[in-house]
Scaffold this motif. Structure first.
Motif, PDB file in Angstrom:
ATOM      1  N   GLY A  94     -11.507   2.786  -2.085  1.00 29.55           N
ATOM      2  CA  GLY A  94     -10.353   2.471  -2.897  1.00 29.55           C
ATOM      3  C   GLY A  94      -9.193   3.429  -2.742  1.00 29.55           C
ATOM      4  N   GLU A  95      -9.361   4.491  -1.977  1.00 29.32           N
ATOM      5  CA  GLU A  95      -8.297   5.447  -1.756  1.00 29.32           C
ATOM      6  C   GLU A  95      -7.672   5.231  -0.385  1.00 29.32           C
ATOM      7  N   MET A  96      -6.384   5.472  -0.307  1.00 29.42           N
ATOM      8  CA  MET A  96      -5.645   5.273   0.931  1.00 29.42           C
ATOM      9  C   MET A  96      -5.372   6.617   1.592  1.00 29.42           C
ATOM     10  N   ARG A  97      -5.633   6.647   2.896  1.00 30.43           N
ATOM     11  CA  ARG A  97      -5.340   7.828   3.686  1.00 30.43           C
ATOM     12  C   ARG A  97      -4.363   7.436   4.788  1.00 30.43           C
ATOM     13  N   LEU A  98      -3.173   8.007   4.742  1.00 26.99           N
ATOM     14  CA  LEU A  98      -2.140   7.705   5.720  1.00 26.99           C
ATOM     15  C   LEU A  98      -1.719   9.004   6.384  1.00 26.99           C
ATOM     16  N   LEU A 137       0.800  -1.218   0.000  1.00 21.74           N
ATOM     17  CA  LEU A 137       0.000   0.000   0.000  1.00 21.74           C
ATOM     18  C   LEU A 137       0.834   1.269   0.000  1.00 21.74           C
ATOM     19  N   THR A 138       1.993   1.232   0.609  1.00 21.72           N
ATOM     20  CA  THR A 138       2.787   2.460   0.760  1.00 21.72           C
ATOM     21  C   THR A 138       4.088   2.435  -0.021  1.00 21.72           C
ATOM     22  N   ARG A 139       4.281   1.460  -0.873  1.00 18.56           N
ATOM     23  CA  ARG A 139       5.548   1.376  -1.633  1.00 18.56           C
ATOM     24  C   ARG A 139       5.703   2.582  -2.558  1.00 18.56           C
ATOM     25  N   ASP A 140       6.877   3.206  -2.518  1.00 16.34           N
ATOM     26  CA  ASP A 140       7.217   4.354  -3.368  1.00 16.34           C
ATOM     27  C   ASP A 140       6.288   5.555  -3.161  1.00 16.34           C
ATOM     28  N   LYS A 141       5.511   5.538  -2.096  1.00 16.77           N
ATOM     29  CA  LYS A 141       4.595   6.653  -1.837  1.00 16.77           C
ATOM     30  C   LYS A 141       4.914   7.345  -0.513  1.00 16.77           C
ATOM     31  N   HIS A 142       5.255   6.561   0.481  1.00 18.26           N
ATOM     32  CA  HIS A 142       5.517   7.105   1.807  1.00 18.26           C
ATOM     33  C   HIS A 142       6.760   6.429   2.378  1.00 18.26           C
ATOM     34  N   ASP A 143       7.545   7.207   3.061  1.00 20.79           N
ATOM     35  CA  ASP A 143       8.760   6.690   3.683  1.00 20.79           C
ATOM     36  C   ASP A 143       8.463   6.363   5.145  1.00 20.79           C
ATOM     37  N   ILE A 144       8.320   5.062   5.435  1.00 18.40           N
ATOM     38  CA  ILE A 144       8.082   4.618   6.803  1.00 18.40           C
ATOM     39  C   ILE A 144       9.385   4.036   7.313  1.00 18.40           C
ATOM     40  N   GLY A 145      10.065   4.791   8.135  1.00 21.48           N
ATOM     41  CA  GLY A 145      11.358   4.347   8.632  1.00 21.48           C
ATOM     42  C   GLY A 145      11.223   3.240   9.654  1.00 21.48           C
ATOM     43  N   GLY A 175     -12.336   0.433  11.306  1.00 22.75           N
ATOM     44  CA  GLY A 175     -11.832   0.539   9.946  1.00 22.75           C
ATOM     45  C   GLY A 175     -10.547   1.315   9.790  1.00 22.75           C
ATOM     46  N   VAL A 176      -9.880   1.611  10.903  1.00 21.13           N
ATOM     47  CA  VAL A 176      -8.607   2.346  10.857  1.00 21.13           C
ATOM     48  C   VAL A 176      -7.503   1.455  11.408  1.00 21.13           C
ATOM     49  N   TYR A 177      -6.410   1.355  10.648  1.00 13.77           N
ATOM     50  CA  TYR A 177      -5.239   0.579  11.061  1.00 13.77           C
ATOM     51  C   TYR A 177      -4.280   1.526  11.767  1.00 13.77           C
ATOM     52  N   TRP A 178      -4.164   1.339  13.087  1.00 15.86           N
ATOM     53  CA  TRP A 178      -3.268   2.165  13.889  1.00 15.86           C
ATOM     54  C   TRP A 178      -1.941   1.439  14.077  1.00 15.86           C
ATOM     55  N   LEU A 179      -0.858   2.194  13.958  1.00 18.05           N
ATOM     56  CA  LEU A 179       0.468   1.625  14.117  1.00 18.05           C
ATOM     57  C   LEU A 179       1.253   2.522  15.078  1.00 18.05           C
ATOM     58  N   PHE A 180       1.494   2.007  16.283  1.00 19.58           N
ATOM     59  CA  PHE A 180       2.187   2.784  17.302  1.00 19.58           C
ATOM     60  C   PHE A 180       3.594   2.237  17.510  1.00 19.58           C
ATOM     61  N   GLN A 181       4.456   3.073  18.060  1.00 18.19           N
ATOM     62  CA  GLN A 181       5.775   2.615  18.465  1.00 18.19           C
ATOM     63  C   GLN A 181       6.040   3.062  19.897  1.00 18.19           C
ATOM     64  N   SER A 211       6.376   9.501  16.506  1.00 21.21           N
ATOM     65  CA  SER A 211       4.935   9.408  16.296  1.00 21.21           C
ATOM     66  C   SER A 211       4.539   8.078  15.677  1.00 21.21           C
ATOM     67  N   GLY A 212       3.250   7.762  15.840  1.00 20.24           N
ATOM     68  CA  GLY A 212       2.686   6.582  15.210  1.00 20.24           C
ATOM     69  C   GLY A 212       1.997   6.952  13.902  1.00 20.24           C
ATOM     70  N   LEU A 213       1.311   5.961  13.302  1.00 22.78           N
ATOM     71  CA  LEU A 213       0.647   6.177  12.025  1.00 22.78           C
ATOM     72  C   LEU A 213      -0.781   5.650  12.084  1.00 22.78           C
ATOM     73  N   ARG A 214      -1.626   6.199  11.244  1.00 17.58           N
ATOM     74  CA  ARG A 214      -2.977   5.671  11.071  1.00 17.58           C
ATOM     75  C   ARG A 214      -3.259   5.561   9.582  1.00 17.58           C
ATOM     76  N   LEU A 215      -3.825   4.436   9.188  1.00 16.28           N
ATOM     77  CA  LEU A 215      -4.099   4.175   7.778  1.00 16.28           C
ATOM     78  C   LEU A 215      -5.565   3.821   7.620  1.00 16.28           C
ATOM     79  N   GLU A 216      -6.186   4.403   6.595  1.00 16.69           N
ATOM     80  CA  GLU A 216      -7.599   4.167   6.334  1.00 16.69           C
ATOM     81  C   GLU A 216      -7.801   4.016   4.834  1.00 16.69           C
ATOM     82  N   LEU A 217      -8.575   3.007   4.451  1.00 13.23           N
ATOM     83  CA  LEU A 217      -8.901   2.777   3.049  1.00 13.23           C
ATOM     84  C   LEU A 217     -10.371   3.113   2.840  1.00 13.23           C
ATOM     85  N   VAL A 218     -10.629   4.156   2.060  1.00 13.12           N
ATOM     86  CA  VAL A 218     -11.992   4.619   1.816  1.00 13.12           C
ATOM     87  C   VAL A 218     -12.228   4.695   0.314  1.00 13.12           C
TER      88      VAL A 218
END
Length: 239
Positions: free
Chosen positions: A200-204, A159-167, A179-185, A191-198
């Motif tokens: 067919g579109e991805m919101r990160l 989903l995030t290849r070549d679009k977002h840099d997730i270190g 319906g939201v994928y939360w990713l914490f560290q 900071s953490g991340l939240r991803l939502e697919l609405v």
């Protein structure tokens, strides 16, 4: 003898392959199996898949008997390409994540299970085991270099290849809520991340939430996030 003095009897008998979920080594000289001397040589990531149980021991995928999870035949093993990091059930199959790959595993006989490697699927690096979450009929997880990936219908989409840099995230944990994928560290690591697919579109997006642990409680319908040190230090009674 009368019934009052008859000892309790059971029709259940131990099977010849009733080995515990521990690492076993074969002694060629004595022609017998023995436990290894390693203290941590036990099955990990034990997961119920249908009426069987899957377990991992390094790169070996182990299986219990069908319908009898207390029996782990020694011959019921499939060796994969690298160390197993996570086991999940999806659409009646066992989805097994190794360090380098992802496998689909199915069957009803523990001694003849079949594992198929999912094409172009990157596995889970050490420390990312808790980023796998069930999302909208698929599985989401964080790979080592290609960001967030999704498994669905036997295929993997990045989903995030070549679009977002997730270190590299420190001890990341994922959780799916509404319906939201939360990713914490781990707190103090960023900071953490939240991803939502609405539609067919991805919101990160980034989130300021940092957490040691995250879990979705199905019975309550809420996500539980631990944002403070989970280690509890009890008071010491000096009396």
């Amino acid at each position: 003898r009368d019934k009052a003095r008859t000892p309790v009897a059971s029709l259940h008998s131990m099977q010849v392959d009733n080995w515990p979920p521990l690492g076993i080594e074969y002694n060629v000289g004595k022609k017998r199996f023995f436990e290894t001397e390693s203290e941590d040589d036990y099955f990990r990531y034990i997961k119920a898949v249908g009426s069987m149980y899957f377990g991992a021991l390094d790169a070996s995928l182990r299986f219990s008997k069908y319908g009898t999870p207390e029996y782990w035949p020694l011959e019921a093993v499939v060796t994969l390409d690298s160390e197993i990091r996570c086991i999940e059930e999806h659409a009646g199959e066992g989805i097994v994540f190794t360090t380098n790959s992802v496998y689909r595993c199915r069957g009803t006989d523990p001694k003849s299970m079949i594992a198929f490697r999912v094409p172009d699927a990157k596995g889970l690096p050490a420390g990312y085991e808790h980023t796998v979450s069930d999302y909208n009929g698929g599985l989401l997880w964080l790979t080592a270099s290609d960001g967030i990936a999704m498994y669905q219908g036997g295929r993997v989409t990045y989903l995030t290849r070549d679009k977002h840099d997730i270190g590299g995230l420190k001890k990341p944990y994922s959780c799916v809520v509404d319906g939201v994928y939360w990713l914490f560290q781990e707190p103090g690591s960023g900071s953490g991340l939240r991803l939502e697919l609405v539609s067919g579109e991805m919101r990160l997006a980034q989130t300021s939430i940092e957490a040691y642990y995250a879990y979705f409680a199905k019975a309550l319908g809420i996500g539980v996030v631990v944002t403070q040190d989970p280690i509890i230090k009890p008071d010491v009674d000096t009396e």
